[in-house]
Design a protein around this motif. Structure first.
Motif, PDB file in Angstrom:
ATOM      1  N   GLN A 153      -5.641  14.751  -9.931  1.00  0.00           N
ATOM      2  CA  GLN A 153      -5.672  16.170 -10.706  1.00  0.00           C
ATOM      3  C   GLN A 153      -4.496  15.153 -11.222  1.00  0.00           C
ATOM      4  OE1 GLN A 153      -4.338  18.317  -8.038  1.00  0.00           O
ATOM      5  NE2 GLN A 153      -6.178  20.471  -8.095  1.00  0.00           N
ATOM      6  N   GLN A 154      -3.355  14.058 -10.924  1.00  0.00           N
ATOM      7  CA  GLN A 154      -2.412  13.337 -11.686  1.00  0.00           C
ATOM      8  C   GLN A 154      -3.037  12.701 -12.874  1.00  0.00           C
ATOM      9  OE1 GLN A 154      -0.254  11.612  -8.312  1.00  0.00           O
ATOM     10  NE2 GLN A 154       1.190  13.243  -8.394  1.00  0.00           N
ATOM     11  N   GLN A 201      -9.485  21.746 -11.057  1.00  0.00           N
ATOM     12  CA  GLN A 201      -8.743  22.926 -11.696  1.00  0.00           C
ATOM     13  C   GLN A 201      -8.245  22.467 -12.529  1.00  0.00           C
ATOM     14  OE1 GLN A 201      -7.591  23.906  -7.297  1.00  0.00           O
ATOM     15  NE2 GLN A 201      -8.762  26.085  -7.780  1.00  0.00           N
ATOM     16  N   LEU A 202      -7.947  21.963 -13.598  1.00  0.00           N
ATOM     17  CA  LEU A 202      -7.793  21.229 -14.432  1.00  0.00           C
ATOM     18  C   LEU A 202      -7.374  22.471 -15.405  1.00  0.00           C
ATOM     19  CD1 LEU A 202      -7.573  17.450 -14.724  1.00  0.00           C
ATOM     20  CD2 LEU A 202      -5.635  18.754 -13.638  1.00  0.00           C
ATOM     21  N   GLN A 203      -6.794  22.575 -16.716  1.00  0.00           N
ATOM     22  CA  GLN A 203      -6.570  23.575 -17.732  1.00  0.00           C
ATOM     23  C   GLN A 203      -7.085  22.679 -18.756  1.00  0.00           C
ATOM     24  OE1 GLN A 203      -6.445  26.768 -18.834  1.00  0.00           O
ATOM     25  NE2 GLN A 203      -6.208  27.276 -16.522  1.00  0.00           N
ATOM     26  N   ASN A 204      -6.731  21.524 -18.884  1.00  0.00           N
ATOM     27  CA  ASN A 204      -7.274  20.375 -20.362  1.00  0.00           C
ATOM     28  C   ASN A 204      -7.382  19.025 -18.642  1.00  0.00           C
ATOM     29  OD1 ASN A 204      -6.963  21.682 -22.529  1.00  0.00           O
ATOM     30  ND2 ASN A 204      -5.104  22.110 -21.828  1.00  0.00           N
ATOM     31  N   ILE A 205      -8.100  18.185 -19.804  1.00  0.00           N
ATOM     32  CA  ILE A 205      -7.759  16.854 -19.611  1.00  0.00           C
ATOM     33  C   ILE A 205      -7.060  16.197 -20.607  1.00  0.00           C
ATOM     34  CG2 ILE A 205      -9.618  14.287 -19.964  1.00  0.00           C
ATOM     35  CD1 ILE A 205      -9.596  16.320 -17.363  1.00  0.00           C
ATOM     36  N   SER A 206      -6.473  15.182 -20.113  1.00  0.00           N
ATOM     37  CA  SER A 206      -5.342  13.928 -21.096  1.00  0.00           C
ATOM     38  C   SER A 206      -6.167  13.612 -21.402  1.00  0.00           C
ATOM     39  CB  SER A 206      -4.651  13.381 -19.820  1.00  0.00           C
ATOM     40  OG  SER A 206      -3.681  12.515 -20.604  1.00  0.00           O
TER      41      SER A 206
END
Length: 346
Positions: A153-154, A201-206
């Motif tokens: 996630q980080q 569970q990420l809203q967006n990928i970096s």
């Protein structure tokens, strides 16, 4: 309705046409362009075809070819068609009677199930037919051996990506401690991109993640980067790459066949074939035979495609669910149309 929703293995787009001339233009064109998948009055007079995720294209093609070979020795050639138009189109095509099967790489959503309940009076039936897993991959010389969901996630979210900040155990490694990881992922149009993002569970990928055009391109990019980091099916790994274990509450789990089939390895998902509500429609004899094949000898065709067969209790439960479904539809099938048992594939 809640009980009917729980009874299906559900997920999707809410596509529910009221009449053919009210379809949104794009969906109308997609459905109208499906070869050999024609609408028929219920119970189906044809419709031995599927619409759904492109992720199932290879599996459906392999099953079709094997089934046609086996079936040719019994009743003559049968040629089920599959169109990989996307998960979003599949429930609507099934509901509208275009095909008897919807092949999906995700569960139906509540809204998609509700559209069946409103029109048909009951929920569709979802059969798990295969398992897909993703491995976290790094170059062979990377000092990394395991990664946790929080660390993923980080890395793929907006957290730090300096190695020592994400992996404190590397702080003393002068060669790697202050290095940036070269993060790779698939492009935003990819079904796997969406799955990976949802799994974390990420809203967006970096934005720092480099988008690759396909799985093999992604694997190659990670292999060529000294500090590469990405994801791929285990079968897609080439020379110069290795997989990381996923750290869970039960320890570090490698993505091997046993851990993937048992569910111990968490980064996996099911592929489904979704069928119309059993009380509303009767599948053709050919479709019945095909489904029995898929959950029988067809499971052996998955490994060469980089997918995993259902095993143990999961396979038994899927077969029982299919048997229950077919028994519930026998009232709508004419006498003498009970499918002939298929021989096992060599």
């Amino acid at each position: 309705m809640q009980e009917q929703r729980r009874s299906a293995a559900g997920g999707g787009s809410g596509y529910r046409p009221k009449a053919r001339w009210l379809l949104p233009p794009l969906i109308f064109l997609l459905l109208a362009g499906l070869p050999q998948c024609k609408e028929a009055a219920r119970p189906y007079a044809g419709g031995f075809c599927s619409v759904g995720s492109e992720e199932l294209n290879d599996a459906m093609d392999a099953w079709r070819d094997d089934f046609r070979r086996i079936q040719g020795a019994i009743d003559g050639p049968q040629n089920p068609q599959h169109e990989g138009r996307g998960n979003g189109v599949a429930p609507g095509a099934l509901l509208d009677g275009v095909c008897e099967m919807a092949a999906m790489s995700r569960p139906l959503s509540d809204s998609e199930i509700d559209s069946f309940v409103r029109r048909e009076g009951s929920a569709p039936v979802s059969l798990p037919v295969a398992i897909e897993a993703l491995a976290i991959i790094v170059p062979a010389k990377s000092p990394l051996h395991a990664v946790s969901r929080q660390q993923l996630q980080q890395l793929y979210g907006e957290g730090p990506h300096i190695l020592s900040q994400v992996f404190p155990e590397l702080s003393a490694n002068a060669e790697w401690a202050e290095r940036d990881l070269s993060l790779h992922g698939l492009n935003t149009a990819s079904d796997r991109y969406r799955w990976f993002k949802e799994a974390l569970q990420l809203q967006n990928i970096s934005d720092r993640v480099r988008e690759e055009s396909g799985p093999l391109t992604l694997a190659d990019a990670v292999a060529r980067s000294r500090h590469g980091f990405g994801y791929a099916r285990p079968a897609e790994l080439g020379d110069g790459l290795r997989m990381l274990a996923l750290t869970t509450d039960n320890g570090a789990i490698m993505p091997d066949t046993a851990s993937i089939q048992s569910g111990r390895y968490p980064l996996r998902r099911y592929f489904y074939i979704v069928l119309p509500p059993s009380a509303a429609r009767a599948p053709s004899a050919a479709t019945q035979q095909f489904l029995r094949y898929v959950l029988g000898a067809g499971q052996e065709r998955l490994a060469p495609l980089g997918l995993y067969a259902l095993a143990g209790s999961e396979l038994a439960q899927a077969q029982q669910r299919l048997n229950d479904y077919l028994r519930a539809t026998t009232h709508a099938i004419g006498a003498g149309s009970t499918p002939t048992a298929l021989p096992a594939s060599p």
